[in-house]
Design a protein around this motif. Structure first.
Motif, PDB file in Angstrom:
ATOM      1  N   TYR A  83       1.964  -7.894   3.042  1.00 26.83           N
ATOM      2  CA  TYR A  83       2.204  -6.945   1.952  1.00 26.83           C
ATOM      3  C   TYR A  83       1.200  -7.065   0.810  1.00 26.83           C
ATOM      4  CZ  TYR A  83       6.572  -6.630   4.495  1.00 26.83           C
ATOM      5  OH  TYR A  83       7.506  -6.465   5.481  1.00 26.83           O
ATOM      6  N   ASN A 111       1.028  -9.431  -1.431  1.00 22.23           N
ATOM      7  CA  ASN A 111       1.534 -10.093  -2.626  1.00 22.23           C
ATOM      8  C   ASN A 111       0.798 -11.421  -2.833  1.00 22.23           C
ATOM      9  OD1 ASN A 111       3.495  -8.032  -2.881  1.00 22.23           O
ATOM     10  ND2 ASN A 111       4.803  -9.103  -1.415  1.00 22.23           N
ATOM     11  N   PRO A 151       7.188   2.683  -7.939  1.00 17.09           N
ATOM     12  CA  PRO A 151       6.195   2.488  -6.874  1.00 17.09           C
ATOM     13  C   PRO A 151       4.774   2.578  -7.428  1.00 17.09           C
ATOM     14  CG  PRO A 151       7.938   3.904  -6.093  1.00 17.09           C
ATOM     15  CD  PRO A 151       8.194   3.704  -7.563  1.00 17.09           C
ATOM     16  N   GLY A 152       3.942   1.635  -6.999  1.00 17.54           N
ATOM     17  CA  GLY A 152       2.558   1.609  -7.442  1.00 17.54           C
ATOM     18  C   GLY A 152       2.322   0.763  -8.685  1.00 17.54           C
ATOM     19  N   LYS A 153       3.396   0.211  -9.265  1.00 19.18           N
ATOM     20  CA  LYS A 153       3.259  -0.588 -10.481  1.00 19.18           C
ATOM     21  C   LYS A 153       3.361  -2.088 -10.152  1.00 19.18           C
ATOM     22  CE  LYS A 153       2.896   2.837 -13.397  1.00 19.18           C
ATOM     23  NZ  LYS A 153       1.660   3.049 -14.185  1.00 19.18           N
ATOM     24  N   ILE A 162       2.611  -5.473  -6.025  1.00 24.30           N
ATOM     25  CA  ILE A 162       2.758  -4.074  -6.411  1.00 24.30           C
ATOM     26  C   ILE A 162       3.905  -3.485  -5.600  1.00 24.30           C
ATOM     27  CG2 ILE A 162       1.693  -1.780  -6.348  1.00 24.30           C
ATOM     28  CD1 ILE A 162      -1.002  -3.140  -6.802  1.00 24.30           C
ATOM     29  N   ASN A 163       4.820  -2.822  -6.267  1.00 27.43           N
ATOM     30  CA  ASN A 163       5.930  -2.189  -5.555  1.00 27.43           C
ATOM     31  C   ASN A 163       5.390  -1.148  -4.578  1.00 27.43           C
ATOM     32  OD1 ASN A 163       8.428  -1.299  -4.719  1.00 27.43           O
ATOM     33  ND2 ASN A 163       8.867  -0.140  -6.586  1.00 27.43           N
ATOM     34  N   GLN A 164       5.604  -1.409  -3.290  1.00 30.48           N
ATOM     35  CA  GLN A 164       5.150  -0.535  -2.201  1.00 30.48           C
ATOM     36  C   GLN A 164       3.629  -0.367  -2.204  1.00 30.48           C
ATOM     37  OE1 GLN A 164       7.571   3.070  -1.713  1.00 30.48           O
ATOM     38  NE2 GLN A 164       9.192   2.118  -2.959  1.00 30.48           N
ATOM     39  N   GLY A 165       2.939  -1.387  -2.638  1.00 27.94           N
ATOM     40  CA  GLY A 165       1.480  -1.387  -2.625  1.00 27.94           C
ATOM     41  C   GLY A 165       0.944  -2.746  -2.221  1.00 27.94           C
ATOM     42  N   ASN A 166      -0.382  -2.898  -2.227  1.00 31.73           N
ATOM     43  CA  ASN A 166      -1.028  -4.135  -1.805  1.00 31.73           C
ATOM     44  C   ASN A 166      -1.892  -4.655  -2.949  1.00 31.73           C
ATOM     45  OD1 ASN A 166      -3.004  -5.980  -0.585  1.00 31.73           O
ATOM     46  ND2 ASN A 166      -2.226  -5.261   1.376  1.00 31.73           N
ATOM     47  N   SER A 221      -5.375  -6.422  -1.919  1.00 32.91           N
ATOM     48  CA  SER A 221      -6.403  -5.480  -1.486  1.00 32.91           C
ATOM     49  C   SER A 221      -6.908  -4.647  -2.665  1.00 32.91           C
ATOM     50  CB  SER A 221      -5.837  -4.571  -0.392  1.00 32.91           C
ATOM     51  OG  SER A 221      -6.781  -3.597  -0.024  1.00 32.91           O
ATOM     52  N   GLN A 222      -5.993  -4.162  -3.479  1.00 32.67           N
ATOM     53  CA  GLN A 222      -6.380  -3.289  -4.587  1.00 32.67           C
ATOM     54  C   GLN A 222      -7.253  -4.012  -5.605  1.00 32.67           C
ATOM     55  OE1 GLN A 222      -3.249  -0.802  -6.161  1.00 32.67           O
ATOM     56  NE2 GLN A 222      -4.108  -0.821  -8.224  1.00 32.67           N
TER      57      GLN A 222
END
Length: 305
Positions: free
Chosen positions: A211, A213, A261-263, A278-282, A285-286
Motif C-alpha cells: 500500500y 505506507n 481519500p488522497g490525503k 495516504i488514504n487510498q493512495g501510495n 510512490s508519490q
C-alpha cells in the motif's frame, strides 16, 4: 500397531529425550532468503534439511528479500521472531559476502530462539530489540553437507540449511555447533527511536509495500510518554543520508478514514509503531520514499490553534 500410530506415540518420547539431553530446539525450522522461488535454490535447501530428519516442520518467513539487502533481512527477523515459540530455529541467508571471511554463525537470543546466518549485520535489530544471549561459529568440519567442500557459493544449502536442520532436529546440541564467540555481532548503524527537544526521531526500517505506507521504529509508548495524542497535528520530515525528501503536516489518527481519500494521515501500525500513509493512495510512490538504515524521520507535534 500401524506405523502412523507408532510415530504418534514416539513423538512425545523424542521430545522428552531432547529436553533431558539439554537440547532447547522444538523441531521447527523457518527459512528466509533473497533467492526468490523462480528456481531451485530454496527447494535444494529444504531437501538438505529433509535429508537430515523427516520429522522437522518447515516454514517460510520469506524468500522475497530484495537481493543483497541485509537490512531488510534484519528487519523481517525482528518483525516475526517474537511470534514464534521458544526453541524455533531460523535459517536466514542474505549473503552478498558468500565465500569471503565473514563468519558463519548460530546466535541464540535471550528469548531462546536460534538464528543460523552469516554474521554480516543480519542480527542487528534482534540484538537491540531482544538481545543476543550467545554466539557460536559454525565448525564446517562437522557441520557441513557431505561432499560439498568444493562448493564455495552456496553456503545457504551446504552450511546453513544443514546446520539449521541438525540443530532443529536435535542431531546436535547448540554447544556442538562450533566454538563460542563473544556475542558482539556485526551491526548496521541506524537511527534509534528517541524524543528530544520536542521532536520524535527514528528510522524507516521498512515500507508497507503493498500500500505504500511508511513504517517507523518509533513506538507508541514513546509517543504517549511525551504527550502525542490522537487528533493532534504533526509535522513529518523525512531525510535520506541527511537530504530532505519530504516535509508535510498531517493528523495523527486511529484510522485512514479520518481523512479524505488522497490525503495523508499518521497512525499506529500493527507493530504499535508510528506510521503514515495516504488514504487510498501510495505515500512511498508519490513522494519517492524508501526504507533502510539511512532513512530517518522526525515528527513534531504542532501547537493547537
Amino acid at each position: 500397531m500401524g506405523k502412523q500410530a507408532k510415530q504418534s506415540l514416539l513423538a512425545p518420547l523424542l521430545l522428552l529425550v531432547t529436553i533431558v539431553n539439554g537440547y532447547a530446539q522444538n523441531g521447527a525450522l523457518v527459512f528466509q532468503t533473497d533467492f526468490g522461488v523462480k528456481e531451485g535454490a530454496v527447494a535444494a535447501m529444504k531437501g538438505v534439511a529433509y535429508g537430515v530428519s523427516r520429522d522437522i516442520r518447515f516454514f517460510d518467513l520469506t524468500h522475497e528479500i530484495p537481493a543483497y539487502n541485509i537490512w531488510e533481512a534484519a528487519y523481517r527477523l525482528q518483525q516475526t521472531l517474537p511470534y514464534w515459540p521458544e526453541g524455533t530455529v531460523f535459517v536466514s541467508v542474505v549473503d552478498p559476502g558468500v565465500g569471503s571471511e565473514r563468519k558463519s554463525v548460530v546466535a541464540k537470543t535471550r528469548s531462546g530462539h536460534f538464528i543460523v546466518t552469516p554474521d554480516n549485520g543480519t542480527l542487528t535489530l534482534l540484538a537491540d530489540a531482544i538481545g543476543i544471549d550467545s554466539l557460536r561459529r559454525i565448525d564446517e568440519t562437522r557441520n557441513r553437507l557431505k561432499g560439498s567442500s568444493e562448493s564455495y557459493t552456496f553456503h545457504g544449502r551446504d552450511v546453513y540449511a544443514y546446520t539449521g536442520a541438525r540443530l532443529a532436529a536435535g542431531v546436535i546440541r547448540y554447544d556442538e555447533v562450533g566454538p563460542a564467540l563473544p556475542p558482539n555481532v556485526v551491526r548496521i548503524p541506524y537511527q534509534a527511536a528517541q524524543y528530544q527537544n520536542g521532536s520524535f526521531t527514528g528510522n524507516i526500517p521498512v515500507l508497507d509495500v503493498q500500500y505504500g505506507n511508511v513504517w517507523t521504529n518509533i513506538p507508541l509508548g514513546l509517543l504517549r510518554e511525551n504527550g502525542l495524542q490522537y487528533g493532534d497535528q504533526v509535522e513529518v520530515n523525512i531525510t535520506v543520508d541527511n537530504k530532505l525528501v519530504y516535509k508535510g503536516v498531517m493528523p495523527f489518527a486511529t484510522t485512514f478514514s479520518a481523512v479524505a481519500p488522497g490525503k495523508p494521515v499518521a497512525y499506529v501500525n500493527s507493530l504499535l509503531n508510528f506510521s503514515f500513509g495516504i488514504n487510498q493512495g501510495n505515500f512511498a510512490s508519490q513522494h519517492k520514499v524508501s526504507s533502510g538504515s539511512l532513512w530517518k524521520v522526525t515528527v513534531t507535534k504542532k501547537p493547537k490553534p
